[in-house]
Motif scaffolding. Structure first.
Motif, PDB file in Angstrom:
ATOM      1  N   GLY A 128      -7.317  -3.880   8.297  1.00  0.00           N
ATOM      2  CA  GLY A 128      -8.365  -2.914   8.554  1.00  0.00           C
ATOM      3  C   GLY A 128      -8.233  -2.268   9.913  1.00  0.00           C
ATOM      4  N   ILE A 153      -1.202  -3.323   8.854  1.00  0.00           N
ATOM      5  CA  ILE A 153      -1.743  -2.095   8.286  1.00  0.00           C
ATOM      6  C   ILE A 153      -1.984  -2.273   6.798  1.00  0.00           C
ATOM      7  CG2 ILE A 153      -1.311   0.362   7.922  1.00  0.00           C
ATOM      8  CD1 ILE A 153       0.546   0.112  10.408  1.00  0.00           C
ATOM      9  N   GLY A 154      -3.154  -1.866   6.369  1.00  0.00           N
ATOM     10  CA  GLY A 154      -3.463  -1.948   4.957  1.00  0.00           C
ATOM     11  C   GLY A 154      -4.096  -3.270   4.579  1.00  0.00           C
ATOM     12  N   PHE A 179       0.833  -1.212   0.000  1.00  0.00           N
ATOM     13  CA  PHE A 179       0.000   0.000   0.000  1.00  0.00           C
ATOM     14  C   PHE A 179       0.864   1.257   0.000  1.00  0.00           C
ATOM     15  CE2 PHE A 179       0.758  -1.146   4.384  1.00  0.00           C
ATOM     16  CZ  PHE A 179       1.024   0.058   5.008  1.00  0.00           C
ATOM     17  N   PRO A 228      -3.712   2.075  13.151  1.00  0.00           N
ATOM     18  CA  PRO A 228      -2.664   2.129  14.152  1.00  0.00           C
ATOM     19  C   PRO A 228      -2.960   3.197  15.202  1.00  0.00           C
ATOM     20  CG  PRO A 228      -1.953   3.218  12.152  1.00  0.00           C
ATOM     21  CD  PRO A 228      -3.276   2.608  11.866  1.00  0.00           C
TER      22      PRO A 228
END
Lengths: 285, 236
Positions: B222, B218-219, B199, B225
């Motif tokens: 869902g 992350i990415g 991403f 952070p």
């Protein structure tokens, strides 16, 4: 990088020079338009000096490589800074010609033509700084179509303020008309600032953060004292007192205009200071 | 052809080797750093540390290119965004416009020397000759374009041959950085992005960065952070 990061290049340290340049652009452009309205040659001359000397000088001082300033005209197709530089150059050239014609050949068609050209340039000089900021998508607080309008209104308001002082000193300006202009513009300016902040607060969480910074954060003293009290409330009270009482002491009017100038400066300062980026690391959609 | 980089956050060990390699490669002034390491904690009770090795994203629709009033910042055909130091006037509009804050204005304050007031080191003297930094202009990562151009001229392949590959990628001991052609579906970077749901940072700005990140969470999960700014100083 992980939280909201304030922009610093255009307001901290040497960035303060740019703050002055942004303000004087609006003030000079606004004063020229008001001076054309009142047909005040002195007003036009002062506005020319403000833009050519103070604004132009401040921009040059801020550049890292001022000797290369001529390169700024290279990309007007995409850069508002390049467009702004061209507007300033046009204003300085058209304004100089118009001032000479108005002094030596008043009432000619050439004077009218150059007043129109210089007036358009003055409006462009006053408005472009708003576009310079609102095209920065990375800073949600600036990314508003209201910003150019706000900067122009504030500049014209400052122009009316200075014309009040010129009227007091025997300039060819109708004091009552200048006061009336100030009055209405103050109301419009106050409304526009409120709408701007309200809309900015709804623009991403970073926009809200910037508004909170203005109202309750470290910018709050400048926002409340500079913009709200000195820039709006005091001039409004003086303006409406003058409307009711008919004639006010000159010192009070001058004080009101000084407050307006401080308000204009504070507005630019707060807008630049509160510009913040979203956290760098964000969840990808 | 469009050069791009993949940063595998799962492999990064926060050794700062990429930053050191860049500093040496470009003789960076003491207070200037083109790549940076951003560390953050994610999760609640038992947080894990994620590290982002960030640098100029070489955006395909770069805001810095758009706002530059002199044309000093330009996008090459191979996707690299570079700054022509001889054209830059130091207006810093590009610094303001970059959503990733990856540009640096080089001033005398940031180039005081390794030992201010003392004699320059041999490294600094060599830097002034080999890779001079112009005070009053803006700089940023350029994917080591000198290495890429020189390598291509020799028939080498960036991302595969070390001599034609950015210094940070060569140096990374954990092989967290991968370089290659994003337009080539068979390249290593394209494969990594495809297979690991790579991403870009802040896709909402429509800048189309050429730097992709891979993270196990992350990415893909869902889960947003949880930033802990107070930890940043200690970790970065």
């Amino acid at each position: 990088m992980l939280s909201y990061t304030r922009q610093t290049e255009w307001i901290d340290r040497r960035g303060l020079i740019l703050w002055i340049a942004f303000y004087t652009g609006g003030l000079g452009g606004g004063l020229y338009l008001v001076s054309v309205f009142f047909n005040s040659l002195w007003g036009m001359f002062i506005s020319w000096l403000i833009i050519a000397v103070i604004k132009g000088g401040a921009h040059l001082l801020y550049l890292g490589k001022p000797q290369r300033f001529w390169r700024i005209v290279s990309r007007p197709q995409s850069s508002w800074l390049a467009r702004g530089f061209i507007f300033v150059i046009l204003f300085v050239i058209f304004g100089a010609v118009q001032l000479m014609i108005s002094y030596w050949l008043p009432g000619t068609a050439a004077e009218v033509a150059f007043k129109v050209l210089t007036g358009i340039s003055a409006l462009a000089v006053a408005v472009y700084t708003g576009f310079v900021l609102n095209t920065v998508k990375a800073v949600p607080f600036w990314n508003s179509s209201l910003l150019p309008l706000l900067f122009v209104l504030c500049g014209v308001l400052g122009g009316f303020g200075i014309s009040v002082i010129m009227a007091l000193n025997g300039g060819n300006i109708d004091l009552a008309a200048a006061e009336a202009g100030s009055r209405w513009l103050l109301i419009a300016n106050a409304l526009l600032i409120a709408i701007y902040l309200w809309r900015a607060a709804k623009r991403e969480t970073t926009g809200k953060q910037s508004v909170m910074e203005q109202i309750r954060g470290s910018n709050a003293p400048i926002f409340w004292m500079g913009i709200v009290i000195m820039g709006i409330i005091i001039p409004l009270v003086i303006a409406f007192t003058g409307y009711a009482v008919a004639e006010l002491p000159s010192a009070l009017l001058v004080f009101g205009v000084a407050c307006e100038v401080v308000g204009g400066l504070a507005l630019r300062y707060c807008v630049l200071k509160a510009g913040a980026y979203s956290p760098l690391v964000a969840r990808a959609e | 052809m469009r050069w791009g980089m993949v940063v595998d956050l799962r492999k990064c060990v926060r050794c700062y080797a990429c930053i050191a390699a860049c500093r040496i490669e470009h003789f960076l002034p003491i207070d200037v750093s083109w790549p940076r390491l951003v560390a953050m904690e994610t999760g609640g009770e038992h947080p894990t540390v994620s590290t982002y090795s960030v640098r100029c994203n070489q955006c395909h629709d770069a805001p810095c290119v758009e706002v530059c009033p002199t044309g000093a910042t330009q996008l090459r055909d191979d996707g690299i965004v570079y700054v022509d130091q001889d054209k830059c006037v130091g207006c810093r509009y590009c610094v303001i416009a970059c959503p990733y804050q990856n540009r640096t204005f080089v001033s005398k304050d940031k180039d005081k020397g390794f030992f201010p007031g003392k004699v320059q080191t041999d490294f600094e003297k060599a830097g002034k000759e080999l890779y001079p930094h112009t005070h009053g202009t803006t700089e940023k990562c350029n994917f080591c374009l000198e290495r890429i151009d020189a390598g291509l001229a020799k028939g080498l392949k960036p991302g595969i041959d070390r001599e034609a590959t950015p210094a940070c990628v060569n140096t990374c001991p954990a092989q967290a950085l991968t370089f290659g052609d994003l337009d080539d579906p068979d390249s290593e970077v394209s494969r990594l992005i495809r297979e690991n749901q790579g991403f870009q940072l802040h896709p909402e700005y429509n800048t189309d960065p050429s730097v992709y990140f891979i993270d196990g969470k992350i990415g893909t999960s869902g889960e947003a952070p949880t930033a802990r700014p107070e930890k940043e100083a200690a970790l970065t």
